[in-house]
Write a protein that holds these residues in place. Structure first.
Motif, PDB file in Angstrom:
ATOM      1  N   ILE A 190      17.558   3.905  -4.720  1.00  0.00           N
ATOM      2  CA  ILE A 190      16.616   3.609  -3.705  1.00  0.00           C
ATOM      3  C   ILE A 190      15.934   4.939  -3.660  1.00  0.00           C
ATOM      4  N   ALA A 191      14.641   4.726  -3.576  1.00  0.00           N
ATOM      5  CA  ALA A 191      13.793   5.917  -3.195  1.00  0.00           C
ATOM      6  C   ALA A 191      13.101   5.861  -1.761  1.00  0.00           C
ATOM      7  N   ALA A 192      12.947   7.088  -1.351  1.00  0.00           N
ATOM      8  CA  ALA A 192      12.543   7.188   0.157  1.00  0.00           C
ATOM      9  C   ALA A 192      11.093   6.329   0.387  1.00  0.00           C
ATOM     10  N   PRO A 193      10.119   6.247  -0.566  1.00  0.00           N
ATOM     11  CA  PRO A 193       9.017   5.356  -0.344  1.00  0.00           C
ATOM     12  C   PRO A 193       9.250   3.859   0.073  1.00  0.00           C
ATOM     13  N   GLN A 194      10.569   3.384  -0.466  1.00  0.00           N
ATOM     14  CA  GLN A 194      10.966   2.172  -0.131  1.00  0.00           C
ATOM     15  C   GLN A 194      11.269   1.784   1.255  1.00  0.00           C
ATOM     16  N   ALA A 195      11.611   2.984   1.979  1.00  0.00           N
ATOM     17  CA  ALA A 195      12.024   2.859   3.377  1.00  0.00           C
ATOM     18  C   ALA A 195      10.805   3.352   4.090  1.00  0.00           C
ATOM     19  N   PHE A 211      17.455   6.634 -12.989  1.00  0.00           N
ATOM     20  CA  PHE A 211      16.753   7.851 -12.583  1.00  0.00           C
ATOM     21  C   PHE A 211      15.144   7.787 -12.946  1.00  0.00           C
ATOM     22  N   GLN A 212      14.837   6.998 -14.108  1.00  0.00           N
ATOM     23  CA  GLN A 212      13.487   6.804 -14.440  1.00  0.00           C
ATOM     24  C   GLN A 212      12.724   5.862 -13.329  1.00  0.00           C
ATOM     25  N   HIS A 213      13.551   4.774 -13.143  1.00  0.00           N
ATOM     26  CA  HIS A 213      13.124   3.871 -12.297  1.00  0.00           C
ATOM     27  C   HIS A 213      12.742   4.489 -10.849  1.00  0.00           C
ATOM     28  N   GLU A 214      13.765   5.074 -10.303  1.00  0.00           N
ATOM     29  CA  GLU A 214      13.361   5.653  -8.858  1.00  0.00           C
ATOM     30  C   GLU A 214      12.488   6.830  -8.981  1.00  0.00           C
ATOM     31  N   TYR A 215      12.449   7.695  -9.988  1.00  0.00           N
ATOM     32  CA  TYR A 215      11.464   8.674 -10.176  1.00  0.00           C
ATOM     33  C   TYR A 215       9.888   8.051  -9.955  1.00  0.00           C
ATOM     34  N   ASP A 216       9.860   6.883 -10.800  1.00  0.00           N
ATOM     35  CA  ASP A 216       8.605   5.972 -10.813  1.00  0.00           C
ATOM     36  C   ASP A 216       8.053   5.757  -9.472  1.00  0.00           C
ATOM     37  N   ILE A 227       0.880  -1.102  -0.025  1.00  0.00           N
ATOM     38  CA  ILE A 227      -0.110   0.067   0.132  1.00  0.00           C
ATOM     39  C   ILE A 227       0.869   1.164   0.027  1.00  0.00           C
ATOM     40  N   ILE A 228       2.033   1.325   0.907  1.00  0.00           N
ATOM     41  CA  ILE A 228       2.751   2.441   0.933  1.00  0.00           C
ATOM     42  C   ILE A 228       3.582   2.590  -0.342  1.00  0.00           C
ATOM     43  N   LEU A 229       4.051   1.610  -1.024  1.00  0.00           N
ATOM     44  CA  LEU A 229       4.838   1.536  -2.470  1.00  0.00           C
ATOM     45  C   LEU A 229       3.953   2.013  -3.263  1.00  0.00           C
ATOM     46  N   ARG A 230       2.647   1.786  -3.257  1.00  0.00           N
ATOM     47  CA  ARG A 230       1.826   2.299  -4.197  1.00  0.00           C
ATOM     48  C   ARG A 230       1.161   3.663  -4.083  1.00  0.00           C
ATOM     49  N   THR A 231       1.812   4.547  -2.912  1.00  0.00           N
ATOM     50  CA  THR A 231       1.167   5.768  -2.772  1.00  0.00           C
ATOM     51  C   THR A 231       1.964   6.802  -3.309  1.00  0.00           C
ATOM     52  N   PRO A 232       1.544   7.612  -4.024  1.00  0.00           N
ATOM     53  CA  PRO A 232       2.318   8.894  -4.582  1.00  0.00           C
ATOM     54  C   PRO A 232       2.977   9.739  -3.591  1.00  0.00           C
ATOM     55  N   THR A 267       8.436   7.240  -6.696  1.00  0.00           N
ATOM     56  CA  THR A 267       7.913   8.428  -6.119  1.00  0.00           C
ATOM     57  C   THR A 267       6.542   8.819  -6.370  1.00  0.00           C
ATOM     58  N   ARG A 268       6.339   8.175  -7.706  1.00  0.00           N
ATOM     59  CA  ARG A 268       4.888   8.385  -7.918  1.00  0.00           C
ATOM     60  C   ARG A 268       4.153   6.928  -7.740  1.00  0.00           C
ATOM     61  N   GLY A 269       4.668   5.977  -6.966  1.00  0.00           N
ATOM     62  CA  GLY A 269       3.774   4.705  -6.699  1.00  0.00           C
ATOM     63  C   GLY A 269       3.790   3.785  -7.871  1.00  0.00           C
ATOM     64  N   ILE A 270       4.629   4.045  -8.724  1.00  0.00           N
ATOM     65  CA  ILE A 270       4.892   3.212  -9.928  1.00  0.00           C
ATOM     66  C   ILE A 270       6.206   2.314  -9.831  1.00  0.00           C
TER      67      ILE A 270
END
Ligand SMILES: [Zn+2]
Length: 202
Positions: free
Chosen positions: A91-96, A184-189, A54-59, A191-194
């Motif tokens: 690594i993106a912050a939502p993964q933490a 960059f595209q992977h991590e940017y995604d 749920i968290i990983l899918r939240t923008p 942050t948008r829950g993608i």
């Protein structure tokens, strides 16, 4: 005269208080970030866990007034520790579990391949054409690899922890050469829950 001075001091004190910097992170975010030191890796959220998913899918939302904030510095340090422990390239912050627009990405295109922080990142331009990037993978999707649809280059904007703005064109989508544009595209995604599994190609 003394009374006037006292009054002046009180008024100025109140003004200073009202101008106090607004909190960069919420109390909940601060508690999560400050639960460890710079050397403590975060638990990486996994798509296989329902709550994590749920968290990983939240923008995520932008970080405001962050320049030289100590909690932000700790978040970045802990993300770096986590990335090194997991042997990742980004690594993106939502993964933490921190739902904010911030991630780390490895500059495979630069000498020494430094890990760079991107705060409030944007993709400002990309070509119309896409490529099929071979063997994408994610720390939050253990044991799963797949080819993903990506732009061969992106023009991006982001801030560093000091609040300095960077504008540049990132290239590279080849496993053999470099794939900085893809990281960059992977991590940017994130942050948008993608996730990369949303963008699979043959
Ligand atoms: Zn990922």
């Amino acid at each position: 005269m003394k009374k006037l001075l006292l009054l002046l001091c009180t008024v100025m004190g109140a003004m200073l208080l009202s101008c106090k910097r607004p909190a960069v992170f919420s109390g909940e975010e601060k508690a999560l970030i400050c639960r460890g030191t710079a050397q403590t890796p975060f638990r990486v959220l996994k798509i296989t866990n329902t709550q994590d998913a749920i968290i990983l899918r939240t923008p995520c939302s932008d970080i405001e007034n962050f320049a030289n904030d100590s909690t932000l510095a700790l978040l970045i340090a802990r993300l770096k520790t986590t990335l090194a422990a997991e042997n990742g390239v980004g690594i993106a912050a939502p993964q933490a579990g921190v739902l904010r627009n911030i991630f780390l990405f490895m500059r495979l295109d630069l000498p020494g391949e430094p890990v760079v922080v991107a705060i409030n990142p944007r993709i400002t331009s990309h070509p119309d054409t896409t490529v099929c990037f071979v063997r994408d993978g994610c720390l939050s999707i253990p044991g799963v690899g797949g080819n993903s649809i990506r732009y061969p280059w992106v023009e991006v904007e982001y801030y560093n922890e000091k609040g300095e703005l960077f504008r540049e064109r990132l290239e590279g989508y080849s496993r053999q050469d470099t794939f900085t544009a893809v990281i960059f595209q992977h991590e940017y995604d994130h942050t948008r829950g993608i996730l990369f599994i949303d963008k699979l190609c043959r």
